[in-house]
Enzyme design. Structure first.
Site, PDB file in Angstrom:
ATOM      1  N   HIS A 120      69.243  15.999 -73.969  1.00 60.50           N
ATOM      2  CA  HIS A 120      70.171  17.052 -73.570  1.00 60.50           C
ATOM      3  C   HIS A 120      69.388  18.162 -72.863  1.00 60.50           C
ATOM      4  O   HIS A 120      68.329  18.575 -73.349  1.00 60.50           O
ATOM      5  CB  HIS A 120      70.905  17.617 -74.794  1.00 60.50           C
ATOM      6  CG  HIS A 120      71.922  18.640 -74.412  1.00 60.50           C
ATOM      7  ND1 HIS A 120      73.147  18.303 -73.852  1.00 60.50           N
ATOM      8  CD2 HIS A 120      71.880  19.988 -74.457  1.00 60.50           C
ATOM      9  CE1 HIS A 120      73.804  19.413 -73.586  1.00 60.50           C
ATOM     10  NE2 HIS A 120      73.064  20.446 -73.928  1.00 60.50           N
ATOM     11  N   GLY A 153      70.158   8.519 -62.866  1.00 62.14           N
ATOM     12  CA  GLY A 153      69.205   7.719 -63.631  1.00 62.14           C
ATOM     13  C   GLY A 153      67.746   8.131 -63.506  1.00 62.14           C
ATOM     14  O   GLY A 153      66.857   7.300 -63.664  1.00 62.14           O
ATOM     15  N   ASN A 205      69.483  10.731 -77.682  1.00 65.83           N
ATOM     16  CA  ASN A 205      70.073  11.360 -76.505  1.00 65.83           C
ATOM     17  C   ASN A 205      69.112  12.412 -75.972  1.00 65.83           C
ATOM     18  O   ASN A 205      68.366  13.018 -76.736  1.00 65.83           O
ATOM     19  CB  ASN A 205      71.395  12.039 -76.896  1.00 65.83           C
ATOM     20  CG  ASN A 205      72.069  12.713 -75.708  1.00 65.83           C
ATOM     21  OD1 ASN A 205      72.144  12.142 -74.607  1.00 65.83           O
ATOM     22  ND2 ASN A 205      72.566  13.926 -75.899  1.00 65.83           N
ATOM     23  N   GLU A 215      62.431  16.953 -69.673  1.00 69.98           N
ATOM     24  CA  GLU A 215      63.169  15.718 -69.970  1.00 69.98           C
ATOM     25  C   GLU A 215      62.353  14.452 -69.710  1.00 69.98           C
ATOM     26  O   GLU A 215      62.293  13.561 -70.555  1.00 69.98           O
ATOM     27  CB  GLU A 215      64.454  15.649 -69.131  1.00 69.98           C
ATOM     28  CG  GLU A 215      65.459  16.715 -69.485  1.00 69.98           C
ATOM     29  CD  GLU A 215      66.777  16.523 -68.752  1.00 69.98           C
ATOM     30  OE1 GLU A 215      67.332  15.419 -68.774  1.00 69.98           O
ATOM     31  OE2 GLU A 215      67.249  17.490 -68.131  1.00 69.98           O
ATOM     32  N   ASP A 232      76.047  16.263 -79.681  1.00 64.83           N
ATOM     33  CA  ASP A 232      74.782  17.016 -79.631  1.00 64.83           C
ATOM     34  C   ASP A 232      74.394  17.601 -80.993  1.00 64.83           C
ATOM     35  O   ASP A 232      73.621  18.564 -81.062  1.00 64.83           O
ATOM     36  CB  ASP A 232      74.825  18.143 -78.580  1.00 64.83           C
ATOM     37  CG  ASP A 232      74.998  17.594 -77.169  1.00 64.83           C
ATOM     38  OD1 ASP A 232      74.472  16.503 -76.893  1.00 64.83           O
ATOM     39  OD2 ASP A 232      75.667  18.253 -76.365  1.00 64.83           O
TER      40      ASP A 232
HETATM   41  C1  GAR Z   1      70.110  14.930 -67.366  1.00 61.89           C
HETATM   42  O1  GAR Z   1      69.747  16.250 -67.086  1.00 61.89           O
HETATM   43  C2  GAR Z   1      70.531  14.804 -68.817  1.00 61.89           C
HETATM   44  O2  GAR Z   1      69.792  15.603 -69.690  1.00 61.89           O
HETATM   45  C3  GAR Z   1      71.954  15.282 -68.736  1.00 61.89           C
HETATM   46  O3  GAR Z   1      72.444  14.712 -67.544  1.00 61.89           O
HETATM   47  C4  GAR Z   1      71.370  14.530 -66.609  1.00 61.89           C
HETATM   48  C5  GAR Z   1      71.349  13.090 -66.143  1.00 61.89           C
HETATM   49  O4  GAR Z   1      70.424  12.907 -65.106  1.00 61.89           O
HETATM   50  N1  GAR Z   1      72.701  14.902 -69.883  1.00 61.89           N
HETATM   51  C6  GAR Z   1      73.653  15.660 -70.424  1.00 61.89           C
HETATM   52  O5  GAR Z   1      74.016  16.711 -69.948  1.00 61.89           O
HETATM   53  C7  GAR Z   1      74.280  15.088 -71.688  1.00 61.89           C
HETATM   54  N2  GAR Z   1      75.039  16.091 -72.381  1.00 61.89           N
HETATM   55  P1  GAR Z   1      69.827  11.470 -64.753  1.00 61.89           P
HETATM   56  O6  GAR Z   1      71.008  10.522 -64.560  1.00 61.89           O
HETATM   57  O7  GAR Z   1      69.088  11.702 -63.472  1.00 61.89           O
HETATM   58  O8  GAR Z   1      68.924  11.044 -65.882  1.00 61.89           O
END
Ligand code: GAR
Length: 205
Positions: free
Chosen positions: A113, A15, A111, A184, A154
């Site tokens: 990514h 998260g 989303n 991100e 995606d």
């Molecule tokens: C993040 O890097 C997000 O971009 C990725 O998972 C991670 C979650 O981290 N999402 C994907 O790969 C979706 N295809 P977080 O729980 O610390 O935000």
């Protein structure tokens, strides 16, 4: 200005992107939306703790409880409706939503990514696997993408992208950290404010 858009954040893991959103709201960088709900498909997601610490309501819908897509999405839609949610944000949410569900929220699901779509995306590309794939391919630049969600994993319209360099001796973990910090955690709050501001404006027209 009207009432801020009620935002739900869907999570599965640590998260940190949820945290970036909570911090942005706190700092006044998100003003057109308010995070009202966090939904996790895993009971042990640390993201839930982050939500609780910020005083945001949480709901857990596990695969054990809802193995079938239809029942899961029916329950999810019900919870979102109960909270008057206008925008759904997938922040590390690891269950793919069907076209049936995404069609109910056109241009209302975002989303994040961890690559520059269309590279290293689609089914099977999530979390560290995305960065491993980028390293295996040997790209010198990667990044992150914030996009709308439709029936193609995606595949929805791109809203924001930011490039991040790949460095020599990168590991998937090191690269993930750099992409999160430089792209991100900046792009996602910006995307949420952009879309909420647009929704608010439309609601007044
Ligand atoms: C993040 O890097 C997000 O971009 C990725 O998972 C991670 C979650 O981290 N999402 C994907 O790969 C979706 N295809 P977080 O729980 O610390 O935000």
């Amino acid at each position: 200005m009207g009432e801020p858009v009620a935002v739900a954040v869907l999570v599965s893991g640590g998260g940190t992107n949820l945290q970036a959103l909570l911090d942005a709201e706190q700092a006044g960088r998100i003003v057109s939306g308010r995070i009202r709900l966090v939904v996790s498909n895993r009971a042990d997601a640390y993201a839930l703790e982050r939500a609780r610490l910020a005083g945001v309501e949480t709901v857990v819908l596990t695969r054990e409880e809802y193995p079938g897509t239809e029942a899961f999405e029916e329950k999810l839609a019900e919870v979102l409706q109960q909270h008057g949610i206008g925008l759904i944000v997938l922040a590390g949410f690891m269950r793919i939503l069907s076209g049936n569900f995404t069609a109910r929220y056109p241009k209302r699901i975002l989303n994040v990514h961890p690559s520059l779509i269309p590279a290293f995306c689609g089914k099977g590309f999530y979390g560290l696997r995305v960065h491993q794939a980028a390293l295996d391919y040997g790209v010198k630049v990667t990044g992150a993408t914030v996009h709308f969600v439709n029936e193609v994993p995606d595949g929805g319209e791109i809203l924001l992208q930011k490039a991040v360099p790949v460095c020599r001796n990168d590991t998937p973990e090191r690269l993930q950290k750099r992409v999160m910090e430089r792209a991100e955690w900046k792009l996602l709050p910006r995307g949420v404010e952009l879309v909420c501001a647009r929704l608010l404006k439309e609601s007044k027209e």
